[in-house]
Design an enzyme around this catalytic site. Structure first.
Site, short mmCIF file in Angstrom:
data_model
loop_
_atom_site.label_atom_id
_atom_site.label_comp_id
_atom_site.label_asym_id
_atom_site.label_seq_id
_atom_site.Cartn_x
_atom_site.Cartn_y
_atom_site.Cartn_z
CB CYS A 145 -0.89 -0.10 1.33
SG CYS A 145 -1.96 1.47 1.52
CB CYS A 148 2.13 2.94 6.00
SG CYS A 148 0.83 3.52 7.04
CB CYS A 242 -7.19 1.43 7.09
SG CYS A 242 -5.63 2.58 7.34
CD GLN A 347 -4.26 19.50 11.04
OE1 GLN A 347 -3.80 18.34 10.80
NE2 GLN A 347 -3.58 20.55 10.93
CE1 TYR A 383 -3.49 30.62 2.66
CE2 TYR A 383 -2.31 31.48 4.45
CZ TYR A 383 -2.54 31.40 3.14
OH TYR A 383 -1.64 32.07 2.21
CG ASP A 404 -10.56 29.47 5.06
OD1 ASP A 404 -9.43 28.78 5.58
OD2 ASP A 404 -10.84 28.95 4.03
CG ASP A 451 -2.45 25.56 9.04
OD1 ASP A 451 -1.90 24.85 8.21
OD2 ASP A 451 -3.35 25.06 9.64
CB CYS A 478 0.13 20.14 5.86
SG CYS A 478 -0.30 20.79 4.45
#
Length: 529
Positions: A145, A148, A242, A347, A383, A404, A451, A478
């Protein structure tokens, strides 16, 4: 700012050591290439170092594609893939699911001779490296997969690796000289390493295997693979479970797979399945559950039909799995309540959010802020989404404003501010690139939180930021590579406006254990030339 590299004043140290292309720092390929180039330079013979030769070095003799070879992994890239040198040290094999020291059998997938690397499929470990711990692998699909990369690595080593990712991001993509970059703090760990994801989006292809085609076709006659892509392939891997998902999300996956199978004849196109955890706190025998919205009824919309109840001291926690993107999901961070459109961004690791928001709360204001003649007392959150930072930081400030571009997020944010009884908190729907135009706060008393999405901030946004000149900035990202690039613009500053920023701290947060992803938080303070 002086353009002379020999300028004796301190502004010379604020110059970039190299020019960074702002358009080429957010992608997987650019990050991987930087690590490959660094590895090749590190193993270049001393006799060749510093030698400029216009001629192309003799190409490495590469094996045919789809043949199997044995390689030894030297290091892990920032993408989470192992890197193995060819025998002549002129070429790199990218080997997923490996750690340094692994001797592995791989299959050649594709060569990129001009870029000096080849992609491979991992087949098996012949001799494990010292960091390898296969007992830590918690998923039957690991090694196939694409989700990960690091399950075979002990968690302490994952955290150390992610600290190096942040360090390399600033070294490779900021262009700043090392003296201007503080030591990166240790990676903030996730309380949960499995069972943490509150959102999963498995998918399946349409008849003929094309998930993206909108052309009508004959319905499915049998159930296609439902899950995620194979590593290095566009083909879907059938995923029945999962272990990264929370308990209710894992139950929802099983239920939704069953529903798709029972109705497969109705599908003429592929689809993506939304699985989003939603939490309700139910009062226990009249005891206040600690929420200002305990009596509020939330219609979450269509869900998987599964329910999990967890008994807490003051309330019963009820979990459901929302499957309607236009439905509503509910999250609690400590006693802060957040509702959100289920398909919108929020998140995905609730277990880390309490520590994450507390960390930012602790650093939001500079030390001895209250002793300052003009202390920071206003919060501007660019944001802002549905108000994560605006709401969790708002009690520290006299007034807070979140902005935003997504109107539905602003609707959610306003509802969340009301639900959490925060009258000093407002939200506005506006393009973040123009948000500074009507800011009602004095810059020297304002904290700015940003962000942005993975691509980072636009040039226009950063120039407006420098024009506005907030006293302090918390940059959450991120993508630590675009963060490093943007932070460099702030550190360089604008000499005409006599504004620049200094980096106070940088730290990674492990929002996605078992993967190569790391979130970054940088704290900066305004200063002058």
């Amino acid at each position: 700012m002086s353009n002379s590299p020999k300028s004796p004043d301190t502004s010379a140290k604020r110059r970039k050591k190299t020019k960074v292309d702002r358009e080429k720092t957010s992608g997987f390929d650019e990050v991987l290439q930087a690590d490959i180039d660094h590895l090749l330079r590190k193993h270049k013979p001393e006799s060749e170092i510093g030698v400029e030769d216009a001629s192309t070095p003799p190409p490495t003799s590469l094996p045919e594609t789809f043949t199997e070879i044995e390689v030894k992994v030297t290091e892990i890239s920032s993408t989470g893939d192992g890197l193995a040198l060819s025998e002549d040290a002129n070429h790199v094999y990218v080997v997923p699911f490996t750690v340094p020291g692994d001797k592995a059998l791989v299959k050649i997938v594709r060569h990129f001779p001009r870029l000096s690397y080849s992609l491979t499929d991992f087949l098996k470990v012949i001799e494990p490296g010292p960091q390898r711990n296969d007992a830590g692998i918690g998923c039957q699909y690991f090694g196939k997969c694409s989700g990960c990369q690091l399950q075979m690595m002990p968690y302490e080593d994952q955290l150390a690796h992610k600290k190096r990712i942040v360090e390399k991001a600033y070294a490779n993509f900021s262009g700043l000289i090392p003296e201007l970059i503080p030591a990166v703090d240790n990676t903030f760990p996730s309380p949960l390493q499995y069972g943490y994801r509150t959102k999963l989006t498995p998918h399946f292809a349409g008849p003929g295997g094309n998930r993206r085609s909108k052309a009508p076709k004959e319905p499915h006659k049998e159930v296609p693979p439902i899950g995620f892509c194979y590593k290095n392939q566009r083909r879907d891997l059938d995923i029945e479970d999962c272990p990264l998902g929370t308990d209710i999300v894992r139950k929802g996956l099983k239920s939704e797979r069953k529903k798709v199978a029972e109705n497969i004849g109705k599908y003429t196109k592929g689809a993506t399945i939304l699985l989003r955890e939603s939490t309700a706190r139910l009062p226990k025998d009249g005891v206040d559950p600690g929420s200002t919205v305990k009596d509020r009824e939330i219609e979450v919309g269509e869900d998987s039909g599964d329910v999990i109840q967890i008994e807490r001291e003051k309330y019963t926690e009820e979990k459901r799995c929302v499957t309607d993107p236009n439905g509503t999901s509910v999250e609690y961070i400590d006693d802060y309540f957040f509702s959100n459109r289920a398909g919108a961004f929020f998140q995905n690791n609730n277990s880390i959010l309490s520590g994450f928001t507390d960390y930012i709360r602790q650093l939001a204001l500079p030390k001895n802020n209250q002793e300052d003649p003009k202390p920071i007392k206003y919060l501007l959150d660019a944001y802002s989404g549905s108000g994560l930072f605006t709401i969790t930081l708002s009690p520290l400030f006299k007034s807070s404003l979140g902005v935003d571009v997504a109107g539905d997020s602003i609707v959610s944010a306003r509802e969340n501010a009301r639900a959490n009884s925060l009258p000093n908190t407002g939200f506005a729907a506006a393009d973040a690139a123009t948000l500074f135009k009507d800011v009602p706060y004095p810059p020297d008393q304002t904290l700015l939180v940003i962000d942005p999405p993975r691509k980072g901030c636009s040039d226009d946004f950063l120039q407006q930021l420098l024009t506005f000149g907030p006293r302090r900035v918390v940059y959450v990202s991120c993508n630590v590579h675009t963060q490093a690039r943007d932070v460099a613009v702030m550190v360089q500053g604008d000499k005409e406006k006599n504004i620049r920023f200094e980096i106070e701290s940088i730290r990674g947060f492990d929002f996605f254990p078992q993967t190569g992803h790391v979130e970054g938080v940088a704290i900066l303070n305004k200063t002058t030339f």
